[in-house]
Each structure stands twice: as structure tokens, then as C-alpha cells.
Design a protein around this motif. Structure first.
Motif, mmCIF file in Angstrom:
data_model
loop_
_atom_site.group_PDB
_atom_site.id
_atom_site.type_symbol
_atom_site.label_atom_id
_atom_site.label_comp_id
_atom_site.label_asym_id
_atom_site.label_seq_id
_atom_site.Cartn_x
_atom_site.Cartn_y
_atom_site.Cartn_z
ATOM 1 N N SER A 226 0.832 -1.209 0.000
ATOM 2 C CA SER A 226 0.000 0.000 0.000
ATOM 3 C C SER A 226 0.866 1.259 0.000
ATOM 4 N N GLN A 227 1.936 1.243 0.770
ATOM 5 C CA GLN A 227 2.841 2.395 0.831
ATOM 6 C C GLN A 227 3.535 2.630 -0.509
ATOM 7 N N ILE A 228 3.971 1.545 -1.150
ATOM 8 C CA ILE A 228 4.636 1.670 -2.450
ATOM 9 C C ILE A 228 3.686 2.260 -3.483
ATOM 10 N N LEU A 229 2.455 1.762 -3.508
ATOM 11 C CA LEU A 229 1.470 2.271 -4.469
ATOM 12 C C LEU A 229 1.194 3.755 -4.254
ATOM 13 N N ALA A 230 1.139 4.152 -2.988
ATOM 14 C CA ALA A 230 0.850 5.556 -2.680
ATOM 15 C C ALA A 230 2.022 6.471 -3.018
ATOM 16 N N ARG A 231 3.235 5.994 -2.778
ATOM 17 C CA ARG A 231 4.414 6.849 -2.939
ATOM 18 C C ARG A 231 4.939 6.911 -4.366
ATOM 19 N N HIS A 232 4.877 5.775 -5.061
ATOM 20 C CA HIS A 232 5.593 5.677 -6.332
ATOM 21 C C HIS A 232 4.713 5.566 -7.569
ATOM 22 N N GLN A 233 3.452 5.171 -7.393
ATOM 23 C CA GLN A 233 2.540 5.009 -8.533
ATOM 24 C C GLN A 233 3.209 4.231 -9.673
ATOM 25 N N PRO A 234 3.577 2.974 -9.423
ATOM 26 C CA PRO A 234 4.293 2.171 -10.431
ATOM 27 C C PRO A 234 3.411 1.826 -11.622
ATOM 28 N N THR A 235 4.057 1.509 -12.729
ATOM 29 C CA THR A 235 3.341 1.127 -13.944
ATOM 30 C C THR A 235 3.916 -0.171 -14.499
ATOM 31 N N ALA A 236 3.256 -0.714 -15.524
ATOM 32 C CA ALA A 236 3.719 -1.890 -16.274
ATOM 33 C C ALA A 236 4.007 -3.068 -15.343
ATOM 34 N N ILE A 237 5.154 -3.726 -15.551
ATOM 35 C CA ILE A 237 5.425 -4.977 -14.837
ATOM 36 C C ILE A 237 5.557 -4.748 -13.343
ATOM 37 N N ASP A 238 6.030 -3.572 -12.933
ATOM 38 C CA ASP A 238 6.146 -3.299 -11.505
ATOM 39 C C ASP A 238 4.773 -3.262 -10.847
ATOM 40 N N LEU A 239 3.809 -2.662 -11.527
ATOM 41 C CA LEU A 239 2.450 -2.634 -10.999
ATOM 42 C C LEU A 239 1.860 -4.037 -10.977
ATOM 43 N N ARG A 240 2.092 -4.802 -12.045
ATOM 44 C CA ARG A 240 1.593 -6.183 -12.077
ATOM 45 C C ARG A 240 2.212 -7.010 -10.956
ATOM 46 N N THR A 241 3.486 -6.781 -10.675
ATOM 47 C CA THR A 241 4.152 -7.504 -9.598
ATOM 48 C C THR A 241 3.479 -7.239 -8.263
#
Length: 245
Positions: A68-83
Motif C-alpha cells: 500500500s505504501q509503495i502504491l501511494a508513494r511511487h505510482q508504479p506502472t507496467a510490470i512493476d504494478l503487475r508484480t
């Protein structure tokens, strides 16, 4: 992202991956200890499984919060988001594997506390070894980002399902032939069912690995399609490189 932010994101993502693998290692031990407790009657093993189940629950909460913290701080995309999405779903499956192992340990304690002579009418060791190997292979596929290995786990679940059905048929026959064995046989059914469920969860996690790497949702599509997607083949059987040529 700045270079500093990228480094922090990579570190956070690696921490999630490492924690999940550590959680899986604890669950593997739980499965082994629960089966050992069932056959030996060692109540110390039962207590170990229960303590490890608490550890698994702590892992689940910690990893979920970190995601949850990573999603809030970094807003990842592509394979990182899928991971991150895949690990979030896999957390539930892994925690439930731990729950099933604890159920087996609880049955082991009940059998031996009641001083019922436990003579397995069905040898569940092979089934237990099979689901532990499925879990190990699923974790390895996750660590290596290997969708082909993950697909092999999906296919191997069919073998575990066959063993579960065969064990159930044998135990039902056993109870019909000798009604005095109904109670202990039902306990063995619970154990076999718990093992089958662990296999299902390992399969689910492997399907998530394929999604993570290939971006393909292979749930409910069959083993053949899962293997094809894992290899990166399109609908006519060509690989990604062939399709782009």
C-alpha cells in the motif's frame, strides 16, 4: 522519477519480494511439521505449527502494508504494478496455505489426544510431498520470474486432484466396510482435503506469476493454454518474436 526515487522504489519492491519468499519458506516448514505431527503424534510439532501460523499472519499484514505504501508513494506502472498486484493476491493464497497446515496439525492433536490408534488407511505422504513441491516450485518461479516453471505447477495440480479423489474413494469404502473406523477416517479426509487445498493455492500463485511476467490472465483457461501463454505464444502458436517479424 528521479534517480533517488528509482533506487528507493527498487529497494521497496525487493523488500516485498524478499518478505514474500520468506513467508513462503515458513509455510513450507509448517506443511512438513503438520504431516510429521500427524504420523508421530508429537504435540511439540503441533505447537510449532501454531506459532508459525502467527508468524505467517504477521508477514501478511506487513507485506500488505508495504505494498500500500509503495502504491501511494511511487505510482508504479507496467510490470512493476503487475508484480505488486500479483503479490497482493498471492499473499491471500499463501496465508491460506498456512491455515490448511494448521488444520492438519489440529487434527493430529485431536487424534492422538483421544488416544485413537492411528493407522492410515490411505498413505498421504506422497500427496503431502507433491503439494510441498508445488509450493516450492511456485516460489522458485516467482523468485526467478519464470512463467514456464509456473505453468508446470499449474499442470501438476491435476495429479494432486487425482490423489485427493482416489483417497476419498478409498476412505469411503473403508468406512462402509468397518463403521468403527468412521471417526478416524473422517479425520484423514480432512487432512487430505487440506492438502488438496494447498495444491490449489500453489496453482493460484503460479497463475499470478504468469500474469506478472506475461500480463496474461490464465485463470480457468486450462493447462494447455496456460503453458502456451507462459511460453509467450499467441493464438496461432507463434512466439512473441515470430509474431513481430
Amino acid at each position: 522519477m528521479t534517480e533517488h526515487t528509482n533506487k528507493q522504489f527498487d529497494a521497496d519492491l525487493e523488500a516485498v519480494r524478499s518478505q514474500f519468499l520468506a513467508m513462503g519458506g515458513v509455510v513450507e516448514v509448517m506443511i512438513q511439521e503438520s504431516i510429521d505431527a500427524l504420523t508421530s503424534g508429537d504435540t511439540l510439532l503441533v505447537e510449532k505449527v501454531r506459532e508459525r501460523e502467527k508468524e505467517v499472519n504477521r508477514y501478511e499484514v506487513d507485506i500488505d502494508q508495504r505494498i500500500s505504501q509503495i502504491l501511494a508513494r511511487h505510482q508504479p506502472t507496467a510490470i512493476d504494478l503487475r508484480t505488486l498486484m500479483a503479490v497482493s493476491k498471492m499473499l491471500t493464497d499463501m496465508e491460506r496455505c498456512g491455515d490448511e497446515a494448521e488444520k492438519i496439525a489440529t487434527v493430529a492433536r485431536r487424534i492422538h489426544d483421544d488416544e485413537v490408534r492411528y493407522t492410515p488407511s490411505v498413505d498421504l505422504r506422497h500427496m503431502a510431498d507433491a503439494v510441498r513441491e508445488m509450493l516450492r516450485q511456485a516460489l522458485d518461479a516467482f523468485a526467478r520470474l519464470d512463467p514456464v516453471q509456473a505453468a508446470a505447477v499449474v499442470r501438476s495440480d491435476k495429479g494432486v486432484d487425482k490423489e485427493w479423489k482416489a483417497a476419498l474413494r478409498q476412505l469411503i469404502s473403508f468406512m462402509i466396510e468397518d463403521p468403527r473406523t468412521i471417526s478416524p477416517s473422517i479425520d484423514v479426509i480432512f487432512v487430505a482435503r487440506a492438502l488438496e487445498r494447498i495444491g490449489d493455492h500453489a496453482k493460484n500463485m503460479s497463475e499470478r506469476v504468469i500474469y506478472m511476467v506475461r500480463g496474461a490472465d490464465v485463470r480457468h483457461t486450462g493447462a494447455k493454454n496456460t503453458e502456451r501463454q507462459a511460453r509467450g505464444e499467441d493464438d496461432d502458436g507463434r512466439g512473441e518474436d515470430d509474431a513481430q517479424a
